[in-house]
Design an enzyme around this catalytic site. Structure first.
Site, PDB file in Angstrom:
ATOM      1  N   ASP A 160       0.885  -1.142  -0.214  1.00 34.40           N
ATOM      2  CA  ASP A 160       0.023   0.069  -0.039  1.00 34.40           C
ATOM      3  C   ASP A 160       0.809   1.273   0.070  1.00 34.40           C
ATOM      4  O   ASP A 160       0.415   2.275  -0.640  1.00 34.40           O
ATOM      5  CB  ASP A 160      -1.036  -0.121   1.347  1.00 34.40           C
ATOM      6  CG  ASP A 160      -1.634  -1.132   1.160  1.00 34.40           C
ATOM      7  OD1 ASP A 160      -1.626  -2.279   0.615  1.00 34.40           O
ATOM      8  OD2 ASP A 160      -2.775  -1.012   2.093  1.00 34.40           O
ATOM      9  N   GLU A 390       3.171  -8.982  11.686  1.00 29.57           N
ATOM     10  CA  GLU A 390       2.981  -8.409  10.118  1.00 29.57           C
ATOM     11  C   GLU A 390       4.152  -8.527   9.160  1.00 29.57           C
ATOM     12  O   GLU A 390       3.967  -8.885   8.224  1.00 29.57           O
ATOM     13  CB  GLU A 390       2.284  -7.130   9.948  1.00 29.57           C
ATOM     14  CG  GLU A 390       1.455  -6.807   8.883  1.00 29.57           C
ATOM     15  CD  GLU A 390       0.798  -5.627   8.876  1.00 29.57           C
ATOM     16  OE1 GLU A 390      -0.155  -5.009   7.932  1.00 29.57           O
ATOM     17  OE2 GLU A 390       0.635  -4.983  10.203  1.00 29.57           O
TER      18      GLU A 390
END
Length: 431
Positions: A160, A390
């Site tokens: 992103d 993550e």
């Protein structure tokens, strides 16, 4: 028994919301597209029924035109922004209006091979969904037939906040019709997340496409951000190869011909993006017509889906080694030391287990099993030291972002059991 395998399975169980898996609690409380494809491959190692269910739940969000959105909002949650009211899509269940890299068909082939003939009907239904989505990519996102597919929003890349978008995104206005109410920085340190200014640009794009009624042709015409993206295109080609293999297995002769033609076109398109001076592949900004030379992991992902000439594969591997030198955890998502390198900020430097997984498969495919094994060990060691984060700071090894992360657990399950043989026939997995 490996205690980390038990932990990985516990994380997938904890993040199960009834046949679909959230990436992590609170930060990402819905079903994400490419996350679920990686998660399905993890489940396939010990619960094939649950693996199929993951993809079946994702397909509930598929649009009539074939697109599979990047988020399916199966159940409400107030811990995430932007929610369904911001997307304003008109699907029968709430979804976002954009997509994500098509790992789905890659996962489907692995599930089918693990399940064998027992799950043929389930595979076939998902194959039809994957084929529709594949056609959507070529019609909606490559209307000029270049073989490279375009993204109309940075979120579609899955990466992103990558430096790859900095120049193209800077042209997008920061004005929004929607009040920006960030929730992510309440769950994770703001220094690890996108900056406010970029968030406003992300939402400006959502507003623009919602105003087009999410019509692909109108979006293409109005898009203030349009990038022919090398990572997504390379994943699409691997998905195309896997769909072609499934089409052959099912005797779908017309589909085989259609998919083979797409794959030839995209292979050519990718090879044209090789830049010897940079030792990597590059994306292209379709609005300015300029190469995107930002040094990110995306430039190496074509290893996954193209049988490269030896000098090209060797140059890529040498460049990967140069980037990884003296790092605690490979592979960084931005070249260390350049101005845009931020080792802890989302997609601007950290190492991600799923990116490493794609690169490991690509290195193996292209005859670099030793480098693949080195990267596999680095990824396993990071997870065993820091847990199922993550992503990881490549310099310190620290686990960052969301914790108890589903796709890191799935990657661990897959990579832990898969030692890369030192002298493997480089094409044996792909024939």
């Amino acid at each position: 028994m490996n205690v980390h395998i038990d932990q990985a399975k516990r994380i997938l169980a904890a993040n199960d919301r009834g046949g679909y898996t959230v990436p992590t609690d609170r930060l990402y409380p819905f079903q994400w597209n490419w996350d679920s494809a990686f998660v399905a491959m993890g489940f396939a190692l010990y619960d094939i029924d649950r693996a199929y269910r993951e993809l079946e739940r994702l397909v509930e969000g598929q649009w009539a035109d074939g697109m599979i959105p990047h988020i399916v909002f199966h159940a409400p949650s107030d811990t995430y922004f932007p929610g369904p009211n911001v997307w304003r899509t008109k699907h029968r269940i709430p979804t976002s209006g954009i997509t994500q890299p098509p790992v789905f068909a890659i996962a489907l082939r692995r599930l089918h091979e693990a399940a064998g003939s027992d799950a043929e009907e389930r595979t076939l239904r998902l194959y039809e969904a994957a084929l529709k989505w594949h056609r959507w990519w070529y019609s909606a996102r490559d209307p000029d037939g270049t073989g490279l597919v375009a993204l109309l929003h940075p979120w579609e890349s899955g990466s992103d906040n990558s430096p790859a978008w900095d120049i193209a995104l800077a042209r997008v206005p920061t004005t929004t019709d929607t009040p920006v109410e960030r929730k992510d920085t309440g769950h994770v340190d703001a220094d690890m997340r996108p900056r406010d200014e970029d968030y406003r640009r992300f939402i400006h794009l959502v507003d623009t496409y919602a105003a087009c009624g999410w019509d692909p042709a109108k979006q293409w015409e109005k898009a203030p951000f349009k990038v022919a993206e090398i990572q997504t295109t390379a994943i699409l080609l691997k998905a195309g190869e896997d769909l072609e293999a499934l089409a052959r297995a099912f005797g779908r002769v017309d589909d085989v011909a259609e998919l083979a033609a797409f794959n030839v076109l995209t292979r050519k398109g990718i090879l044209a993006q090789w830049r010897p001076a940079l030792s990597r592949f590059i994306s292209r900004d379709l609005l300015s017509g300029q190469d995107i030379e930002a040094a990110t992991q995306a430039g190496f992902i074509p290893l996954l889906s193209v049988d490269l000439e030896k000098p090209v594969a060797d140059a890529l591997v040498d460049e990967m080694k140069a980037w990884s030198k003296s790092l605690k955890v490979a592979f960084p998502t931005t070249k260390p030391g350049i101005r845009s390198w931020e080792p802890k900020r989302y997609w601007r430097g950290p190492a991600w287990a799923i990116i490493n997984w794609l690169l490991i498969d690509g290195l193996t495919r292209n005859g670099h099993a030793d480098s693949a094994e080195e990267l596999r060990k680095s990824t396993i060691a990071a997870i065993e030291a820091e847990g199922f984060a993550e992503y990881f700071d490549p310099v310190t090894g620290e686990g960052c972002g969301g914790q108890g992360f589903s796709w890191t657990a799935a990657a661990y399950l897959w990579l832990e059991r898969r030692v890369v043989p030192a002298h493997k026939n480089q094409m044996s997995e792909h024939k």
